[in-house]
Design a protein around this motif. Sequence first.
Motif, PDB file in Angstrom:
ATOM      1  N   ASP A  90       0.791  -1.229   0.000  1.00  0.00           N
ATOM      2  CA  ASP A  90       0.000   0.000   0.000  1.00  0.00           C
ATOM      3  C   ASP A  90       0.822   1.278   0.000  1.00  0.00           C
ATOM      4  O   ASP A  90       0.276   2.353   0.243  1.00  0.00           O
ATOM      5  N   GLY A  91       2.114   1.174  -0.280  1.00  0.00           N
ATOM      6  CA  GLY A  91       2.905   2.392  -0.328  1.00  0.00           C
ATOM      7  C   GLY A  91       4.236   2.194  -1.027  1.00  0.00           C
ATOM      8  O   GLY A  91       4.793   1.094  -1.017  1.00  0.00           O
ATOM      9  N   ILE A  92       4.713   3.278  -1.646  1.00  0.00           N
ATOM     10  CA  ILE A  92       6.001   3.277  -2.331  1.00  0.00           C
ATOM     11  C   ILE A  92       6.720   4.578  -2.001  1.00  0.00           C
ATOM     12  O   ILE A  92       6.124   5.655  -2.078  1.00  0.00           O
ATOM     13  N   ILE A  93       8.010   4.472  -1.632  1.00  0.00           N
ATOM     14  CA  ILE A  93       8.860   5.649  -1.514  1.00  0.00           C
ATOM     15  C   ILE A  93      10.092   5.435  -2.380  1.00  0.00           C
ATOM     16  O   ILE A  93      10.485   4.298  -2.639  1.00  0.00           O
ATOM     17  N   THR A  94      10.711   6.536  -2.826  1.00  0.00           N
ATOM     18  CA  THR A  94      11.867   6.442  -3.695  1.00  0.00           C
ATOM     19  C   THR A  94      12.637   7.749  -3.679  1.00  0.00           C
ATOM     20  O   THR A  94      12.110   8.787  -3.275  1.00  0.00           O
ATOM     21  N   SER A  95      13.884   7.688  -4.136  1.00  0.00           N
ATOM     22  CA  SER A  95      14.667   8.899  -4.366  1.00  0.00           C
ATOM     23  C   SER A  95      14.985   9.056  -5.855  1.00  0.00           C
ATOM     24  O   SER A  95      15.706   9.968  -6.247  1.00  0.00           O
ATOM     25  N   ASN A  96      14.435   8.146  -6.677  1.00  0.00           N
ATOM     26  CA  ASN A  96      14.659   8.164  -8.119  1.00  0.00           C
ATOM     27  C   ASN A  96      13.650   9.111  -8.777  1.00  0.00           C
ATOM     28  O   ASN A  96      12.464   8.795  -8.863  1.00  0.00           O
ATOM     29  N   LYS A  97      14.129  10.237  -9.270  1.00  0.00           N
ATOM     30  CA  LYS A  97      13.245  11.275  -9.808  1.00  0.00           C
ATOM     31  C   LYS A  97      12.602  10.895 -11.137  1.00  0.00           C
ATOM     32  O   LYS A  97      11.693  11.591 -11.600  1.00  0.00           O
ATOM     33  N   SER A  98      13.045   9.817 -11.746  1.00  0.00           N
ATOM     34  CA  SER A  98      12.431   9.384 -12.996  1.00  0.00           C
ATOM     35  C   SER A  98      11.234   8.468 -12.760  1.00  0.00           C
ATOM     36  O   SER A  98      10.547   8.083 -13.703  1.00  0.00           O
ATOM     37  N   LEU A  99      10.973   8.135 -11.486  1.00  0.00           N
ATOM     38  CA  LEU A  99       9.848   7.273 -11.142  1.00  0.00           C
ATOM     39  C   LEU A  99       8.661   8.092 -10.649  1.00  0.00           C
ATOM     40  O   LEU A  99       8.823   9.156 -10.046  1.00  0.00           O
ATOM     41  N   ILE A 100       7.460   7.572 -10.897  1.00  0.00           N
ATOM     42  CA  ILE A 100       6.223   8.178 -10.399  1.00  0.00           C
ATOM     43  C   ILE A 100       5.488   7.133  -9.567  1.00  0.00           C
ATOM     44  O   ILE A 100       4.827   6.243 -10.112  1.00  0.00           O
ATOM     45  N   PRO A 101       5.601   7.186  -8.240  1.00  0.00           N
ATOM     46  CA  PRO A 101       4.836   6.250  -7.404  1.00  0.00           C
ATOM     47  C   PRO A 101       3.335   6.508  -7.540  1.00  0.00           C
ATOM     48  O   PRO A 101       2.891   7.662  -7.492  1.00  0.00           O
ATOM     49  N   VAL A 102       2.566   5.433  -7.717  1.00  0.00           N
ATOM     50  CA  VAL A 102       1.121   5.535  -7.929  1.00  0.00           C
ATOM     51  C   VAL A 102       0.401   4.546  -7.019  1.00  0.00           C
ATOM     52  O   VAL A 102       0.817   3.390  -6.891  1.00  0.00           O
ATOM     53  N   VAL A 103      -0.691   4.991  -6.395  1.00  0.00           N
ATOM     54  CA  VAL A 103      -1.615   4.093  -5.707  1.00  0.00           C
ATOM     55  C   VAL A 103      -3.023   4.411  -6.180  1.00  0.00           C
ATOM     56  O   VAL A 103      -3.261   5.436  -6.828  1.00  0.00           O
ATOM     57  N   THR A 104      -3.973   3.533  -5.870  1.00  0.00           N
ATOM     58  CA  THR A 104      -5.367   3.795  -6.205  1.00  0.00           C
ATOM     59  C   THR A 104      -6.177   4.017  -4.933  1.00  0.00           C
ATOM     60  O   THR A 104      -5.877   3.435  -3.882  1.00  0.00           O
ATOM     61  N   ASP A 115      10.397  14.710   1.332  1.00  0.00           N
ATOM     62  CA  ASP A 115      11.432  15.240   2.210  1.00  0.00           C
ATOM     63  C   ASP A 115      12.356  16.108   1.352  1.00  0.00           C
ATOM     64  O   ASP A 115      13.137  15.582   0.554  1.00  0.00           O
ATOM     65  N   PRO A 116      12.285  17.433   1.465  1.00  0.00           N
ATOM     66  CA  PRO A 116      13.089  18.315   0.603  1.00  0.00           C
ATOM     67  C   PRO A 116      14.584  18.290   0.900  1.00  0.00           C
ATOM     68  O   PRO A 116      15.371  18.812   0.113  1.00  0.00           O
ATOM     69  N   VAL A 117      14.978  17.682   2.001  1.00  0.00           N
ATOM     70  CA  VAL A 117      16.404  17.608   2.334  1.00  0.00           C
ATOM     71  C   VAL A 117      17.065  16.435   1.597  1.00  0.00           C
ATOM     72  O   VAL A 117      18.060  16.596   0.882  1.00  0.00           O
ATOM     73  N   THR A 118      16.503  15.228   1.755  1.00  0.00           N
ATOM     74  CA  THR A 118      17.060  14.057   1.062  1.00  0.00           C
ATOM     75  C   THR A 118      16.417  13.843  -0.307  1.00  0.00           C
ATOM     76  O   THR A 118      16.883  13.005  -1.083  1.00  0.00           O
ATOM     77  N   GLU A 119      15.328  14.584  -0.577  1.00  0.00           N
ATOM     78  CA  GLU A 119      14.584  14.503  -1.844  1.00  0.00           C
ATOM     79  C   GLU A 119      13.912  13.147  -2.042  1.00  0.00           C
ATOM     80  O   GLU A 119      13.666  12.702  -3.157  1.00  0.00           O
ATOM     81  N   VAL A 120      13.607  12.494  -0.940  1.00  0.00           N
ATOM     82  CA  VAL A 120      12.797  11.279  -0.975  1.00  0.00           C
ATOM     83  C   VAL A 120      11.329  11.673  -1.106  1.00  0.00           C
ATOM     84  O   VAL A 120      10.884  12.646  -0.481  1.00  0.00           O
ATOM     85  N   PHE A 121      10.576  10.934  -1.899  1.00  0.00           N
ATOM     86  CA  PHE A 121       9.149  11.226  -2.065  1.00  0.00           C
ATOM     87  C   PHE A 121       8.394   9.914  -2.174  1.00  0.00           C
ATOM     88  O   PHE A 121       8.981   8.858  -2.434  1.00  0.00           O
ATOM     89  N   GLY A 122       7.090   9.961  -1.951  1.00  0.00           N
ATOM     90  CA  GLY A 122       6.351   8.714  -1.981  1.00  0.00           C
ATOM     91  C   GLY A 122       4.851   8.894  -1.978  1.00  0.00           C
ATOM     92  O   GLY A 122       4.329  10.001  -1.841  1.00  0.00           O
ATOM     93  N   MET A 123       4.155   7.764  -2.112  1.00  0.00           N
ATOM     94  CA  MET A 123       2.708   7.729  -2.269  1.00  0.00           C
ATOM     95  C   MET A 123       2.158   6.583  -1.446  1.00  0.00           C
ATOM     96  O   MET A 123       2.632   5.450  -1.548  1.00  0.00           O
TER      97      MET A 123
END
Length: 268
Positions: A90-104, A115-123
């Motif tokens: 039910d969740g994905i996090i990544t630091s790879n900017k070419s990826l788009i985590p998606v959930v429904t 996280d603007p410091v490490t640039e980790v993002f997720g869904m």
Amino acid sequence: MAADGFAGKSFFTGSFYYHGHPLTEGPVYGMSLKAAGSMRFRWNESNPVRDDFLRSISGDDHETVAVELIHSRNVFAVDSPDEVLGVQGDGIITSNKSLIPVVTVADCMPIYLFDPVTEVFGMLHSGWKGTGIVRNAIELAENRYGSRRSDFCVVMGPHIHGCCYFVGEERAQYFRVNFTPDCVREVVPSAFSDRRHTGSYSLSLAEANRAILEEMGVDEQSIVTYSDCTCCNPLFGSFRRETENLPQEMDLQERQRHFTVQAAWVKW
């Protein structure tokens, strides 16, 4: 926060806030609306509507990554699409900017992280069973990427609100004990005669998640909560609204084919 200007659109996007200030650099988050069609996703099914929609937001320089939802607290940290092929969670996090985590989502809460410091993002997909997944995701980011919980920006997107989300005593007590008493409110059934009423308490998923984030030390000014209720607003897909008039004997698997599932994503 309420999202304005939804009418006539197939999706919306927004920006994160960091300590009270909107970020001008970083990823944006988004979610499809009912008008875009059902974004239902199962590994053993095909959904051309979803495929076409996700291609339209990914372009040529991004790839979407998704998991098949199971209403859990399972979160995956990934660096490539191959890492989640066939995966349920039910969740994905990544630091790879070419990826788009998606959930429904369709009444359950989409939770967007950055996280603007490490640039980790997720869904994240957070229904009542999965409430607490935001803690798991942030702790995973700390362990995998060296993030600090105090740096996270969190957006709680449109979802079913307490005006429409009624539960019984057992679930109400579960949320009181495990999250906060503030997320449960006793209601008078006659006051909600226009909705199918199945419990004596209204439940706020937003208050439950806010209590988790507050306890973790996430800055209140880095949290955005949408006030739009997916059950109230017909511009959104809603499990509860779209299935309430189906025959009671219909099983859950069949019911799941009769409402509009939405895609929620984070993209650099």
